[in-house]
Design a protein around this motif. Sequence first.
Motif, PDB file in Angstrom:
ATOM      1  N   ALA A 261     -51.211  14.879  11.051  1.00  6.19           N
ATOM      2  CA  ALA A 261     -51.522  13.666  11.806  1.00  6.19           C
ATOM      3  C   ALA A 261     -50.675  12.490  11.343  1.00  6.19           C
ATOM      4  CB  ALA A 261     -53.002  13.329  11.661  1.00  6.19           C
ATOM      5  N   VAL A 262     -50.227  11.702  12.304  1.00  6.92           N
ATOM      6  CA  VAL A 262     -49.473  10.480  12.020  1.00  6.92           C
ATOM      7  C   VAL A 262     -50.199   9.321  12.690  1.00  6.92           C
ATOM      8  CG1 VAL A 262     -47.267  11.683  11.830  1.00  6.92           C
ATOM      9  CG2 VAL A 262     -48.007  10.814  14.059  1.00  6.92           C
ATOM     10  N   PRO A 263     -50.029   8.096  12.169  1.00  5.86           N
ATOM     11  CA  PRO A 263     -50.743   6.957  12.747  1.00  5.86           C
ATOM     12  C   PRO A 263     -50.461   6.802  14.238  1.00  5.86           C
ATOM     13  CG  PRO A 263     -49.809   6.360  10.624  1.00  5.86           C
ATOM     14  CD  PRO A 263     -49.257   7.721  10.964  1.00  5.86           C
ATOM     15  N   GLY A 264     -51.512   6.430  14.966  1.00  6.59           N
ATOM     16  CA  GLY A 264     -51.380   6.220  16.398  1.00  6.59           C
ATOM     17  C   GLY A 264     -52.551   6.827  17.153  1.00  6.59           C
ATOM     18  N   GLU A 265     -52.470   6.747  18.485  1.00  3.49           N
ATOM     19  CA  GLU A 265     -53.502   7.310  19.353  1.00  3.49           C
ATOM     20  C   GLU A 265     -53.061   8.695  19.818  1.00  3.49           C
ATOM     21  OE1 GLU A 265     -54.141   4.537  22.497  1.00  3.49           O
ATOM     22  OE2 GLU A 265     -55.184   3.087  21.206  1.00  3.49           O
ATOM     23  N   HIS A 266     -53.989   9.627  19.811  1.00  4.19           N
ATOM     24  CA  HIS A 266     -53.690  11.008  20.174  1.00  4.19           C
ATOM     25  C   HIS A 266     -54.817  11.554  21.055  1.00  4.19           C
ATOM     26  CE1 HIS A 266     -50.668  11.059  16.889  1.00  4.19           C
ATOM     27  NE2 HIS A 266     -51.564  10.325  16.243  1.00  4.19           N
ATOM     28  N   VAL A 267     -54.475  12.570  21.836  1.00  2.00           N
ATOM     29  CA  VAL A 267     -55.482  13.307  22.607  1.00  2.00           C
ATOM     30  C   VAL A 267     -55.358  14.771  22.236  1.00  2.00           C
ATOM     31  CG1 VAL A 267     -56.297  13.996  24.891  1.00  2.00           C
ATOM     32  CG2 VAL A 267     -55.461  11.654  24.517  1.00  2.00           C
ATOM     33  N   LEU A 268     -56.423  15.325  21.653  1.00  2.00           N
ATOM     34  CA  LEU A 268     -56.424  16.715  21.213  1.00  2.00           C
ATOM     35  C   LEU A 268     -57.046  17.602  22.287  1.00  2.00           C
ATOM     36  CD1 LEU A 268     -57.660  16.357  17.513  1.00  2.00           C
ATOM     37  CD2 LEU A 268     -55.398  15.882  18.479  1.00  2.00           C
ATOM     38  N   SER A 269     -56.490  18.793  22.433  1.00  2.95           N
ATOM     39  CA  SER A 269     -57.002  19.765  23.401  1.00  2.95           C
ATOM     40  C   SER A 269     -56.856  21.164  22.831  1.00  2.95           C
ATOM     41  CB  SER A 269     -56.248  19.691  24.736  1.00  2.95           C
ATOM     42  OG  SER A 269     -56.414  18.438  25.361  1.00  2.95           O
ATOM     43  N   ALA A 270     -57.661  22.088  23.344  1.00  4.22           N
ATOM     44  CA  ALA A 270     -57.548  23.499  22.994  1.00  4.22           C
ATOM     45  C   ALA A 270     -57.631  24.308  24.287  1.00  4.22           C
ATOM     46  CB  ALA A 270     -58.644  23.915  22.030  1.00  4.22           C
ATOM     47  N   ARG A 271     -56.917  25.423  24.307  1.00  2.00           N
ATOM     48  CA  ARG A 271     -56.867  26.251  25.527  1.00  2.00           C
ATOM     49  C   ARG A 271     -56.980  27.723  25.140  1.00  2.00           C
ATOM     50  NH1 ARG A 271     -51.702  25.607  29.405  1.00  2.00           N
ATOM     51  NH2 ARG A 271     -50.645  26.268  27.486  1.00  2.00           N
TER      52      ARG A 271
END
Length: 376
Positions: A327-337
């Motif tokens: 992880a790096v600083p900032g906004e993220h959206v995590l998903s799994a498929r």
Amino acid sequence: MRRRLADVSAPARLAADDEGVGRDELALATRNHGLPLEAMRHDITPPGLHYVLTHYDIPYVPDDTDWRLTVDGRVRRALSLSPAELRGRPAVTTRVTMECAGNGRALLTPRPVSQPWLVEAVGTAEWTGVPLRLLLAEAGVDPEAVDVVCTGADHGVERGVEQDYQRALPVDVATGQDPEVLVAHTMNGAPLPPQHGSPLRLVVPGWYGMAQVKWLRGITVTDTRFTGFQQSVAYRIRREPWEEGVPVTRIAPRALLVPPGFPDFMSRTRVVAPGRVPLQGRAWSGGAPVTAVEVSTDGGTTWHQADLEPGLGHRWAWRRWSWNWPAVPGEHVLSARAHDAGGHAQPLEQPWNRGGFANNLVQRVPVLCVEQPVHG
């Protein structure tokens, strides 16, 4: 002025473009509950955390109730069995992931107005009971039989139709061994809790929750197709109200992520620190075994292969997966498929249907990575 059932039982409808969740949906949401996603760390879901959907009222069944399960219809010999008699028979225990057919409904546009599930309508339990096929063999099923109709004790009205909750299984499913359907009396080693169908319920591994009839009191073998409300009106995948639709049956593949870090109370946005963040979750499919899980940390632009644990002989239960996120600083959206052996995978854009059924769109988990998250 004379009143009718239809006056208090609204037809199915879609929410308007700017319509928020109404009091009717909130009333359903307070009666039913999903699995807190952090509870996916449990291989077996504690009963109080397992998702619950109850169509009508939870029947009140005191311990001294003379409950009988009947097996009748197109059989050579009708049966009438008490829960104690069923508990005295040789038992089978199966670990099963159960998911509501409407899971994810509230994420659709336009939104079908019903129980407003996000993605939490799931749970995994060990169910113990008597195989349905053995009861049917004992009763002697007529060669002309086509359906096995299962009736619960819960009674209500839906879209103007007064009814007991009833669902049917094709004879080949009811008498089959893959999956082996159970008349269950035990959940996770203890008697069924009231909300999970005490004293008896049906468990149909691999099928959505509407097939798992709770408070089971009647099993009727028929030589014609069952056309009751929950079979021919509800739980059909259709885009237009006049379509016959396709029946909802087996669970589509899905992977869910245990949200990492800690949450904001209202938005549920997760907060993590930079560096190695272990991600984990569960994946399952009712059609074919899960073969792979991918993880995305950028809203689905790129994907990474996760480590998938072996099924350990639990064909009908979810499997754990994991992946380490730098992880790096900032906004993220995590998903799994999830992908299964039948060649099916979760869609990035969900095909829409009027009931919001079999919706297995990939999960999206907003995450804020900050240099120094505040503790306390």
